[in-house]
Structure formats: C-alpha cells, structure tokens
Design a protein around this motif. Structure first.
Motif, PDB file in Angstrom:
ATOM      1  N   SER A  11      71.672  -0.992  89.648  1.00  0.00           N
ATOM      2  CA  SER A  11      70.312  -0.499  89.434  1.00  0.00           C
ATOM      3  C   SER A  11      69.589  -1.269  88.327  1.00  0.00           C
ATOM      4  CB  SER A  11      70.321   1.003  89.111  1.00  0.00           C
ATOM      5  OG  SER A  11      70.977   1.724  90.106  1.00  0.00           O
ATOM      6  N   LEU A  12      69.697  -2.584  88.343  1.00  0.00           N
ATOM      7  CA  LEU A  12      69.069  -3.397  87.308  1.00  0.00           C
ATOM      8  C   LEU A  12      67.739  -3.972  87.776  1.00  0.00           C
ATOM      9  CD1 LEU A  12      72.216  -5.397  86.157  1.00  0.00           C
ATOM     10  CD2 LEU A  12      71.218  -3.385  85.083  1.00  0.00           C
ATOM     11  N   ASP A  13      66.720  -3.838  86.953  1.00  0.00           N
ATOM     12  CA  ASP A  13      65.428  -4.492  87.175  1.00  0.00           C
ATOM     13  C   ASP A  13      64.862  -4.263  88.575  1.00  0.00           C
ATOM     14  OD1 ASP A  13      65.616  -5.604  84.585  1.00  0.00           O
ATOM     15  OD2 ASP A  13      66.879  -7.216  85.373  1.00  0.00           O
ATOM     16  N   LEU A  14      64.852  -3.053  89.023  1.00  0.00           N
ATOM     17  CA  LEU A  14      64.370  -2.760  90.374  1.00  0.00           C
ATOM     18  C   LEU A  14      62.915  -2.317  90.344  1.00  0.00           C
ATOM     19  CD1 LEU A  14      67.458  -0.850  91.818  1.00  0.00           C
ATOM     20  CD2 LEU A  14      66.991  -3.301  91.789  1.00  0.00           C
ATOM     21  N   VAL A  78      63.693   1.104  93.834  1.00  0.00           N
ATOM     22  CA  VAL A  78      63.942   2.518  93.577  1.00  0.00           C
ATOM     23  C   VAL A  78      62.617   3.261  93.638  1.00  0.00           C
ATOM     24  CG1 VAL A  78      66.038   2.235  92.192  1.00  0.00           C
ATOM     25  CG2 VAL A  78      63.821   2.127  91.055  1.00  0.00           C
ATOM     26  N   PRO A  79      62.635   4.535  93.911  1.00  0.00           N
ATOM     27  CA  PRO A  79      63.810   5.336  94.227  1.00  0.00           C
ATOM     28  C   PRO A  79      64.151   5.269  95.707  1.00  0.00           C
ATOM     29  CG  PRO A  79      61.881   6.747  94.230  1.00  0.00           C
ATOM     30  CD  PRO A  79      61.404   5.352  93.861  1.00  0.00           C
ATOM     31  N   VAL A  80      65.348   5.767  96.037  1.00  0.00           N
ATOM     32  CA  VAL A  80      65.686   6.071  97.427  1.00  0.00           C
ATOM     33  C   VAL A  80      65.246   7.520  97.600  1.00  0.00           C
ATOM     34  CG1 VAL A  80      67.531   6.368  99.113  1.00  0.00           C
ATOM     35  CG2 VAL A  80      67.653   4.504  97.433  1.00  0.00           C
ATOM     36  N   THR A  81      64.333   7.754  98.554  1.00  0.00           N
ATOM     37  CA  THR A  81      63.842   9.123  98.738  1.00  0.00           C
ATOM     38  C   THR A  81      64.401   9.735 100.018  1.00  0.00           C
ATOM     39  OG1 THR A  81      61.819   8.483  99.934  1.00  0.00           O
ATOM     40  CG2 THR A  81      61.675   8.624  97.517  1.00  0.00           C
ATOM     41  N   CYS A  82      64.413  11.054 100.026  1.00  0.00           N
ATOM     42  CA  CYS A  82      64.823  11.810 101.210  1.00  0.00           C
ATOM     43  C   CYS A  82      63.853  12.966 101.373  1.00  0.00           C
ATOM     44  CB  CYS A  82      66.251  12.320 101.052  1.00  0.00           C
ATOM     45  SG  CYS A  82      66.850  13.264 102.486  1.00  0.00           S
ATOM     46  N   ALA A 163      64.489  12.108  95.005  1.00  0.00           N
ATOM     47  CA  ALA A 163      64.321  10.712  94.606  1.00  0.00           C
ATOM     48  C   ALA A 163      65.478  10.339  93.690  1.00  0.00           C
ATOM     49  CB  ALA A 163      62.984  10.523  93.888  1.00  0.00           C
ATOM     50  N   GLY A 164      66.294   9.392  94.156  1.00  0.00           N
ATOM     51  CA  GLY A 164      67.433   8.927  93.382  1.00  0.00           C
ATOM     52  C   GLY A 164      67.191   7.520  92.878  1.00  0.00           C
ATOM     53  N   TYR A 165      67.482   7.295  91.620  1.00  0.00           N
ATOM     54  CA  TYR A 165      67.196   6.013  90.987  1.00  0.00           C
ATOM     55  C   TYR A 165      68.434   5.184  90.664  1.00  0.00           C
ATOM     56  CZ  TYR A 165      62.335   7.374  90.476  1.00  0.00           C
ATOM     57  OH  TYR A 165      61.041   7.732  90.735  1.00  0.00           O
ATOM     58  N   ASP A 166      69.607   5.727  90.846  1.00  0.00           N
ATOM     59  CA  ASP A 166      70.811   5.038  90.383  1.00  0.00           C
ATOM     60  C   ASP A 166      71.822   4.813  91.496  1.00  0.00           C
ATOM     61  OD1 ASP A 166      70.060   5.119  87.553  1.00  0.00           O
ATOM     62  OD2 ASP A 166      70.328   7.282  87.781  1.00  0.00           O
TER      63      ASP A 166
END
Length: 183
Positions: A11-14, A78-82, A163-166
């Motif tokens: 999850s670097l520099d996204l 990011v994020p990955v959303t659902c 929303a997931g960021y990691d």
C-alpha cells in the motif's frame, strides 16, 4: 513487477479519488465532497461478503495486470470499495482508475468487469483501524447511520460502501472506512 508488488501488497504511494472535506464532526464522522471519477468494477452474486471481496479483488487485479483491451498494466489505487445493499447478496467491488487513465481507461476483456463513472457526491465517512471483517464494517456502518439519524442528517439508508486502504500484509496503522451518501 517490484513496483506493482510493493504498491499492491504494501500500500505504498497509491492514488485515490479526489475529495475535499466539507465538514468534520469530531471523531464520529466527516462529510466529504468527492469529485466525479471512473472506477473499474465487478459484481459478485450469491456469495458471502468476504468471498465476494476475494473473488472481486482478483478479477479487478487481473484487469490492472493487463487483462484489458490494451494489455496494459495499471497502477493499484485505493480504496478498494464494496457496495453493500440492504437484503441483497450482490456485492459490487471496485478499484479507482488512476488519474492518467481517467479520460480513457482501457476496456476490460473479462465480461464480468466494467468501467463506471461515479458522479460527484457528498459522502458521510466514518474511519476506523484494525483488520476489517464484514461484521466490523456492518457494525461501523450501523454506528454511522445512528449518528446521522440522531443529528438529522439526510442520507441514503438502503446502501453503504466499505472502503479498504491497506493490503492484507500491512499489520499496523490500518485504515478502513464506511460511506453513506448524503441525500
């Protein structure tokens, strides 16, 4: 490959969608104004939320790894959303399309994957840390809904987004959110 691996799993520099803070309500929630943006999405039907997220993530990951009309690798974002709808077992999982591809994202070659444009929107956001499970997302969404109702804030109650960021490999300082759209 190293850059892609680091971005995806560390999850670097996204990149993430642009938004401005419209209102912050202490630690309870904030109201953000998101700009119009394109997302690549897939809908997984009839699975548990956890399994839908797994399947959806990999379908979208294959898209950014080159399973698209241009056979182009695309940076992870990011994020990955659902999208979670009340009483529904269909889950829409999405990746934000990086800024350099917003005008013309490569079309998916998997018929289950599609590019969509989300219009600008005001979104109530509640953030929390740790490893998020479907149960934790539901719990945080209910807390946010209760706060919004108590404060007389009009919002669409029939759906919310996680929303997931990691990446799963990040152990500390994790960041997750639940989103309700303002009416």
């Amino acid at each position: 490959m190293i850059k892609s691996f680091k971005q995806t799993f560390l999850s670097l520099d996204l990149q993430s969608p642009r938004w401005s803070s419209a209102e912050t309500m202490a630690k309870d929630y904030e109201l953000r104004q998101y700009e119009t943006a394109k997302w690549v999405s897939t809908v997984i039907r009839g699975e548990t939320q956890k399994e839908a997220m797994r399947q959806g993530f990999w379908k979208l990951f294959h898209y950014i790894q080159g399973k698209n009309e241009k056979e182009m690798k695309i940076d992870m974002t990011v994020p990955v959303t659902c999208l979670i709808k009340s009483g529904c077992t269909d889950f829409k999982i999405s990746f934000f399309v990086p800024f350099e591809h917003q005008d013309s994202p490569p079309q998916p070659t998997d018929s289950d994957v599609f590019v969509e444009e989300r219009k600008a929107a005001a979104i109530f956001v509640r953030s929390f840390g740790g490893f998020a499970s479907p149960e934790k997302y539901a719990e945080e969404a209910e807390v946010l809904a209760r706060i919004l109702r108590n404060r007389g804030q009009p919002f669409h109650e029939d759906f919310f987004y996680t929303a997931g960021y990691d990446s799963p490999f990040k152990l500390f300082n994790r960041h997750n959110e639940v989103w309700y759209f303002k009416k």
